[in-house]
Scaffold this motif. Structure first.
Motif, short mmCIF file in Angstrom:
data_model
loop_
_atom_site.label_atom_id
_atom_site.label_comp_id
_atom_site.label_asym_id
_atom_site.label_seq_id
_atom_site.Cartn_x
_atom_site.Cartn_y
_atom_site.Cartn_z
N LEU A 1 -12.58 -1.86 -2.05
CA LEU A 1 -11.77 -0.88 -2.78
C LEU A 1 -10.54 -1.59 -3.30
O LEU A 1 -9.70 -2.04 -2.51
CB LEU A 1 -11.34 0.27 -1.86
CG LEU A 1 -12.46 1.01 -1.11
CD1 LEU A 1 -11.86 2.01 -0.13
CD2 LEU A 1 -13.38 1.72 -2.09
N GLU A 2 -10.44 -1.76 -4.60
CA GLU A 2 -9.27 -2.45 -5.15
C GLU A 2 -8.89 -1.81 -6.48
O GLU A 2 -9.74 -1.38 -7.24
CB GLU A 2 -9.48 -3.96 -5.28
CG GLU A 2 -10.69 -4.38 -6.06
CD GLU A 2 -11.02 -5.86 -5.89
OE1 GLU A 2 -10.09 -6.68 -5.78
OE2 GLU A 2 -12.22 -6.20 -5.90
N ALA B 1 -5.23 0.95 -2.37
CA ALA B 1 -6.55 1.50 -2.03
C ALA B 1 -6.62 1.88 -0.55
O ALA B 1 -7.37 2.76 -0.15
CB ALA B 1 -7.63 0.50 -2.39
N TRP B 2 -5.81 1.21 0.27
CA TRP B 2 -5.71 1.56 1.69
C TRP B 2 -5.29 3.02 1.84
O TRP B 2 -5.84 3.78 2.65
CB TRP B 2 -4.70 0.62 2.36
CG TRP B 2 -4.26 1.01 3.75
CD1 TRP B 2 -3.11 1.64 4.09
CD2 TRP B 2 -4.95 0.78 4.97
NE1 TRP B 2 -3.03 1.82 5.44
CE2 TRP B 2 -4.15 1.29 6.03
CE3 TRP B 2 -6.17 0.18 5.31
CZ2 TRP B 2 -4.52 1.22 7.37
CZ3 TRP B 2 -6.53 0.11 6.65
CH2 TRP B 2 -5.72 0.62 7.65
N TYR C 1 -5.73 5.36 -0.38
CA TYR C 1 -6.79 6.25 -0.86
C TYR C 1 -7.86 6.44 0.21
O TYR C 1 -8.44 7.52 0.34
CB TYR C 1 -7.41 5.70 -2.15
CG TYR C 1 -6.43 5.63 -3.31
CD1 TYR C 1 -5.31 6.46 -3.34
CD2 TYR C 1 -6.61 4.76 -4.36
CE1 TYR C 1 -4.40 6.41 -4.38
CE2 TYR C 1 -5.71 4.71 -5.42
CZ TYR C 1 -4.60 5.52 -5.42
OH TYR C 1 -3.71 5.48 -6.45
N LEU C 2 -8.11 5.38 0.98
CA LEU C 2 -9.08 5.51 2.07
C LEU C 2 -8.52 6.43 3.15
O LEU C 2 -9.20 7.34 3.63
CB LEU C 2 -9.39 4.13 2.67
CG LEU C 2 -10.46 4.14 3.77
CD1 LEU C 2 -11.83 4.43 3.18
CD2 LEU C 2 -10.49 2.83 4.54
N SER D 1 0.84 -1.21 0.00
CA SER D 1 0.00 0.00 0.00
C SER D 1 0.87 1.25 0.00
O SER D 1 0.37 2.35 -0.16
CB SER D 1 -0.92 0.01 1.22
OG SER D 1 -0.17 0.12 2.41
N LYS E 1 -7.57 -4.44 5.77
CA LYS E 1 -6.55 -4.12 4.77
C LYS E 1 -5.97 -5.43 4.26
O LYS E 1 -5.56 -6.28 5.07
CB LYS E 1 -5.44 -3.28 5.42
CG LYS E 1 -4.21 -3.09 4.56
CD LYS E 1 -3.17 -2.25 5.31
CE LYS E 1 -1.91 -2.04 4.50
NZ LYS E 1 -1.06 -3.23 4.41
N CYS F 1 -9.91 -2.94 1.82
CA CYS F 1 -8.98 -2.17 0.97
C CYS F 1 -7.85 -3.07 0.53
O CYS F 1 -7.18 -3.68 1.36
CB CYS F 1 -8.32 -1.04 1.77
SG CYS F 1 -9.43 0.19 2.30
N VAL G 1 -13.09 7.15 -3.96
CA VAL G 1 -13.40 6.55 -2.66
C VAL G 1 -14.34 7.48 -1.89
O VAL G 1 -15.33 7.03 -1.29
CB VAL G 1 -12.10 6.28 -1.87
CG1 VAL G 1 -12.40 5.78 -0.47
CG2 VAL G 1 -11.23 5.28 -2.63
N ILE H 1 -15.37 -2.03 5.23
CA ILE H 1 -14.60 -1.70 4.01
C ILE H 1 -13.40 -2.64 3.88
O ILE H 1 -12.68 -2.88 4.85
CB ILE H 1 -14.10 -0.24 4.07
CG1 ILE H 1 -15.29 0.71 4.29
CG2 ILE H 1 -13.36 0.13 2.79
CD1 ILE H 1 -14.89 2.16 4.51
N VAL I 1 -12.41 -1.69 8.99
CA VAL I 1 -11.70 -1.84 7.71
C VAL I 1 -10.80 -3.07 7.76
O VAL I 1 -10.12 -3.30 8.76
CB VAL I 1 -10.80 -0.61 7.43
CG1 VAL I 1 -10.13 -0.74 6.06
CG2 VAL I 1 -11.59 0.69 7.49
#
Ligand SMILES: Cc1ncc(C[n+]2csc(CCOP(=O)(O)OP(=O)(O)O)c2C)c(N)n1
Ligand code: SF4
Length: 573
Positions: free
Chosen positions: A327-328, A284-285, A287-288, A177, A303, A280, A367, A278, A301
């Protein structure tokens, strides 16, 4: 912080015993721990690609094998320029293509040493055969495959997701990430590969490869000693052995899952609002986290940065939350695994159900929108930097070839120039409008062959020198074997220009290769693509069109950007 009037231990005058003791104590600490603290705390500002190169060097590789391709190129270039890599004489020359790169890395692993192999996502299509089979043979020395995907196709012909290859090969996938994880994952991935005795896939995407952040390094490891496999038949995929090795690979799946569950890169983060959970994956982690700043997300979440999927973490999220959001970056690989086929299960949102765009890169704004947050995109991009279409450099030799080719084939009509991938693909644009296809590396010659077989004559292939040695030679052999009526133009600028001017494996070898493959020497023509040679080039092209067999016209003039770079480097020395 101390406030006035709270000073409890007033400073002692200089030269007292107390100061001397402190000095002695600090000197001792520095003497004993100095070298270690320096090593442990060293923080380098590295691109994601560079972090992978550094992680591989520190992790004890004896070789990197690669073919250039954005956004993976900088991994190998970093290793090529690294002092430790040079002093250890780590193998770091470019390979002819991704397949030869992967096989050489596997050979190094066979010999007990650690290796890194790097490529862009489409390169893994080329290396898919050795990759899939290496998953069955397993490895001896640790082998990490660093593959860089290019969602949004900034510089690629598609945006496939390399995690599928890891799943296909049934081997662990690591997906960092951030840059620190990229470093750590190669460093530890080499060990993981040796522990499980399989190749490990490290998947990154463009943003991570090409952005910088501080990376804390680990101690430099020794290289492995030469050690051939304990089982002398390990790399012998005769069916009787292969069946057993495939069973062995299947037998390792539970351990891979257990390692994913325990991985420091996979985690469950608590959140009070359980209306949504969520997931991730990889970047994407980031972006969150960009959306929540220093604050934690209000929702739980998970991860995920190591696969196979850490089922326990995902199941816990599923049990605790009303809905899930995935989220990927890339394809909906995880989302697909979680979505109930008949739609009766828990609601899972992401790229498949349209909450996030199905194609292209993710970003923090996507996101935010998916979570119903306000989007603050910052100031608009000024027009002066927006939307500049790519173009051939002024003075590039490829231009001269296209001007001559346009004249030579004008009487035959459109649709007969099969191109390949390189700077010359820009010949599709105005003012040249000279080429009709570009599919994958090497496809120019083979597609022109098929079209010629179908009766499209004349049929032209336009291919660069590096692409020719990457995967054009075998297609040319097919043409020679069948005496196909085809005209091949090899644009020899003595460089892999499109990816930054790396040295081409073809340098000084093209005529010999063509003759070796069987092209008649009188139909291997050399021209120099310059304005003043326009008429001569048109004439040569027309003469070869008239010949009903295989002809190769080599247009040789060095890439002017490469010449300029080399001059500058010389001046700096
Ligand atoms: C399988 C694969 N590997 C790598 C790339 C990245 N790539 C695109 S063109 C190219 C080589 C271009 O070199 P050359 O054919 O000599 O043309 P030039 O750019 O020098 O004109 C490379 C490495 C790719 N698109 N596909
Ligand atoms: S980089 Fe070199 S090959 Fe590419 S367009 Fe410029 S001059 Fe031509």
């Amino acid at each position: 912080m101390d406030t006035p009037g709270t000073l409890r231990n007033p400073p002692e005058p200089p030269g007292t015993l107390r100061n001397f003791e402190l000095f002695l104590f600090l000197s001792l600490v520095r003497l004993i721990f100095g070298p270690f603290t320096k090593l442990i705390m060293q923080r380098d500002l590295l691109l994601g690609a560079e972090a992978i190169g550094q992680g591989a060097i520190d992790g004890g590789i004896s070789g990197v094998y690669a073919y250039p391709g954005t956004p993976s190129t900088e991994i190998t270039e970093y290793i090529q320029a690294n002092e430790v890599a040079v002093s250890r004489n780590i193998h770091r020359m470019w390979s002819a293509n991704e397949k030869t790169a992967f096989e050489a890395a596997l050979g190094m692993s066979y010999a007990g040493k650690r290796s890194l192999v790097c490529m862009k996502h489409v390169g893994l299509n080329v290396a898919a055969d050795p990759f899939m089979n290496a998953c069955v043979t397993g490895v001896n020395g640790g082998l990490v495959l660093a593959v860089a995907d290019d969602p949004s196709m900034h510089s690629s012909q598609n945006e496939q997701d390399s995690r599928y290859y890891g799943r296909f090969g049934l081997v662990p996938i690591l997906e960092p990430s951030n840059q620190q994880e990229a470093y750590d994952m190669v460093y530890s991935g080499l060990e993981l590969s040796e522990q499980l005795k399989v190749p490990v896939v490290l998947r990154i995407t463009t943003r991570l490869a090409h952005s910088r952040s501080g990376v804390v390094r680990k101690p430099l490891k020794l290289e492995n000693l030469l050690r051939i496999p304990e089982n002398p038949k390990q790399f012998l995929l005769l069916p009787a052995y292969a069946r057993k090795y495939y069973q062995d690979l299947l037998g390792k799946q539970d351990l891979m899952k257990t390692l994913s569950e325990a991985s420091p890169w996979n985690l469950y983060r608590e959140g009070k609002d359980k209306s949504l959970g969520i997931i991730c994956c990889g970047i994407a982690w980031n972006y969150l986290m960009e959306n929540f700043g220093e604050k934690d997300a209000p929702h739980p979440v998970v991860k995920i940065s190591q696969y196979p999927l850490p089922e326990t973490l995902v199941k816990r999220l599923e049990e605790e939350c009303d809905e899930l959001l995935v989220l990927e970056e890339g394809y909906p690989l995880v989302e697909e695994q979680l979505t109930d086929f008949f739609g009766k299960g828990k609601k899972v949102s992401g790229r498949l159900n349209g909450l996030l765009p199905r194609a292209g890169e993710l970003n923090p704004d996507h996101v935010a929108r998916a979570l119903g947050l306000a989007v603050s995109s910052g100031p608009a991009v000024p027009e002066v930097v927006a939307n500049r279409p790519p173009a051939l450099c002024q003075g590039c030799g490829h231009q001269d070839v296209y001007y001559a080719l346009n004249v030579a084939i004008s009487e035959y009509g459109d649709g007969r120039v099969f191109s390949d991938i390189g700077c010359y693909t820009l010949g599709a644009l105005q003012p040249y409008d000279s080429i009709d296809t570009c599919v994958d590396m090497g496809a120019s010659i083979t597609m022109a062959k098929g079209a010629s077989d179908a009766g499209l004559i004349p049929s032209f292939a336009v291919i660069g020198d590096s692409t020719f040695t990457h995967s054009g030679i075998t297609g040319l052999l097919d043409c020679v074997v069948e005496n196909t009526n085809i005209n091949v133009i090899i644009l020899d600028n003595e460089a892999v220009a499109m990816t930054g001017g790396q040295d081409s494996s073809a340098a000084g070898r093209i005529e010999e290769i063509c003759a070796g493959v069987g092209v008649a020497p009188e139909h291997i023509r050399l021209v120099v693509p310059l304005k003043k040679n326009h008429e001569e080039m048109v004439r040569a092209l027309r003469e070869e069109i008239a010949f009903p067999g295989v002809s190769v016209i080599i247009a040789r003039r060095p890439c002017i950007q490469k010449i300029a770079r080399e001059k500058k480097e010389k001046g700096n020395r």
